[in-house]
Design an enzyme around this catalytic site. Structure first.
Site, mmCIF file in Angstrom:
data_model
loop_
_atom_site.group_PDB
_atom_site.id
_atom_site.type_symbol
_atom_site.label_atom_id
_atom_site.label_comp_id
_atom_site.label_asym_id
_atom_site.label_seq_id
_atom_site.Cartn_x
_atom_site.Cartn_y
_atom_site.Cartn_z
ATOM 1 N N ASP A 1 0.882 -1.175 0.000
ATOM 2 C CA ASP A 1 0.000 0.000 0.000
ATOM 3 C C ASP A 1 0.913 1.217 0.000
ATOM 4 O O ASP A 1 2.140 1.096 0.112
ATOM 5 C CB ASP A 1 -0.883 -0.022 1.266
ATOM 6 C CG ASP A 1 -1.797 1.198 1.365
ATOM 7 O OD1 ASP A 1 -2.388 1.588 0.333
ATOM 8 O OD2 ASP A 1 -1.920 1.784 2.462
ATOM 9 N N SER A 2 0.301 2.410 -0.082
ATOM 10 C CA SER A 2 1.103 3.635 -0.008
ATOM 11 C C SER A 2 1.644 3.848 1.410
ATOM 12 O O SER A 2 2.652 4.527 1.585
ATOM 13 C CB SER A 2 0.249 4.836 -0.400
ATOM 14 O OG SER A 2 -0.839 4.963 0.495
ATOM 15 N N CYS B 1 -4.560 -1.791 -1.551
ATOM 16 C CA CYS B 1 -4.793 -0.375 -1.810
ATOM 17 C C CYS B 1 -5.815 -0.288 -2.949
ATOM 18 O O CYS B 1 -5.632 -0.922 -3.994
ATOM 19 C CB CYS B 1 -3.466 0.259 -2.233
ATOM 20 S SG CYS B 1 -3.652 1.917 -2.896
ATOM 21 N N GLU C 1 -2.504 9.552 7.995
ATOM 22 C CA GLU C 1 -1.046 9.351 8.012
ATOM 23 C C GLU C 1 -0.361 10.302 9.003
ATOM 24 O O GLU C 1 0.767 10.068 9.416
ATOM 25 C CB GLU C 1 -0.454 9.518 6.605
ATOM 26 C CG GLU C 1 -0.772 8.353 5.667
ATOM 27 C CD GLU C 1 0.028 7.070 5.959
ATOM 28 O OE1 GLU C 1 1.023 7.130 6.694
ATOM 29 O OE2 GLU C 1 -0.382 5.997 5.452
ATOM 30 N N CYS D 1 -11.075 2.772 0.434
ATOM 31 C CA CYS D 1 -9.655 3.075 0.686
ATOM 32 C C CYS D 1 -9.285 2.303 1.935
ATOM 33 O O CYS D 1 -10.017 2.345 2.938
ATOM 34 C CB CYS D 1 -9.467 4.579 0.907
ATOM 35 S SG CYS D 1 -7.795 5.010 1.461
ATOM 36 N N HIS E 1 -7.138 2.824 4.084
ATOM 37 C CA HIS E 1 -6.846 3.653 5.259
ATOM 38 C C HIS E 1 -8.103 3.886 6.115
ATOM 39 O O HIS E 1 -8.004 4.096 7.322
ATOM 40 C CB HIS E 1 -6.315 5.029 4.842
ATOM 41 C CG HIS E 1 -4.873 5.060 4.454
ATOM 42 N ND1 HIS E 1 -4.395 4.515 3.289
ATOM 43 C CD2 HIS E 1 -3.788 5.615 5.089
ATOM 44 C CE1 HIS E 1 -3.081 4.725 3.217
ATOM 45 N NE2 HIS E 1 -2.692 5.385 4.295
#
Ligand code: DGL
Length: 271
Positions: free
Chosen positions: A13-14, A76, A157, A189, A191
């Site tokens: 993932d990012s 992701c 983040e 997403c 996240h």
């Protein structure tokens, strides 16, 4: 490379979002080793071009192949929408590639026929419209309304998981008139499960919140079973975590999610 049951599962993932998926995977498949890559140098991916997301994803897939991963799980939504085909092409038959969108689409098709659903995701996930295209292809008369919510990944983040600022931005996004009378909301997403409680409380827990982590873990298990690649070995599984740039928040989230002593390393993608 010959895939073997004892080879690890690669997940990327990012940043920290894919840890929600990695956690679900290790809970369902505790005997599997995992190599995780968080591209903290380039996040957020959701605002990047398709070609940039493809470049990062393919490069990370190469790193995971160097670790002999038998499966590469794209944890992701942005990369699943923008780079799934590119990753599959690069990986060929060296590993099986799984994205997070397919299992959510299958779940929605099974349980939400004839209903109105919302989706929140990054700019690219919403712009590429993969969910809507795939869901309308099911012909289940599902009415999907998608909204880009680009402020959420940077907040997450930065560690703003429970802050009033995050809550108020979530509320503002979800007040969108398109979300009136929805029966379910897809967290498009990986996240967003980290701020799921804000989403649930906005809807007074009256709307089903659909997240991919558990769904994709079950899809992964099925695919390992089908290919005879489930690890039945007795050696303790390994957990390796790589980040492309130092991130204190990433370290703290890895410790929170995986209480065992994990191995975390910085890995520069372009050296
Ligand atoms: N967690 C990712 C997703 O599911 C990426 C978010 C980002 O980096 O913008 O889309």
């Amino acid at each position: 490379m010959n895939k073997k049951p004892h080879h690890p599962i690669g997940i990327f993932d990012s940043g920290v979002g894919g840890l929600t998926v990695a956690k679900a995977v290790t809970e369902l498949l505790p005997q599997e080793s995992v190599v995780y890559f968080g591209d903290t140098a380039h996040l957020p991916w959701g605002d990047k071009s398709v070609s940039a997301i493809q470049q990062y994803s393919v490069r990370i897939a190469e790193v995971l192949l160097e670790h002999q991963c038998k499966v590469i799980l794209i944890a992701c939504n942005t990369a699943s929408a923008a780079a799934y085909e590119a990753v599959k092409q690069r990986v060929g038959d060296m590993a099986h590639v799984i994205n997070v969108i397919d299992s959510v689409v299958a779940h929605v098709g099974e349980h939400y026929s004839g209903q109105k659903l919302g989706l929140i995701g990054t700019k690219q996930t919403v712009r590429l419209d993969t969910y809507r295209k795939r869901i309308s292809g099911l012909n289940k008369n599902i009415d999907l309304h998608s909204l880009a919510t680009p402020l959420l990944v940077p907040l997450i983040e930065e560690g703003f998981l429970t802050s009033p600022a995050t809550e108020s931005i979530v509320q503002q996004y979800l007040r969108d008139p398109a979300f009136q009378d929805i029966q379910g909301l897809i967290l498009g997403c990986t996240h967003y499960p980290l701020i799921k409680s804000h989403v649930q409380s906005h809807f007074n827990h009256a709307v089903k919140v659909i997240d991919s982590a558990e769904l994709v873990s079950h899809a992964l298990k099925q695919s390992l079973l089908a290919e005879d690649l489930l690890n039945a070995g007795t050696l303790p599984p390994k957990r390796l975590f790589y980040v492309s740039d130092d991130s204190e928040f990433f370290v703290s989230m890895v410790k929170l999610f995986f209480d065992e002593s994990v191995h975390l390393e910085a890995y520069s993608l372009w050296d």
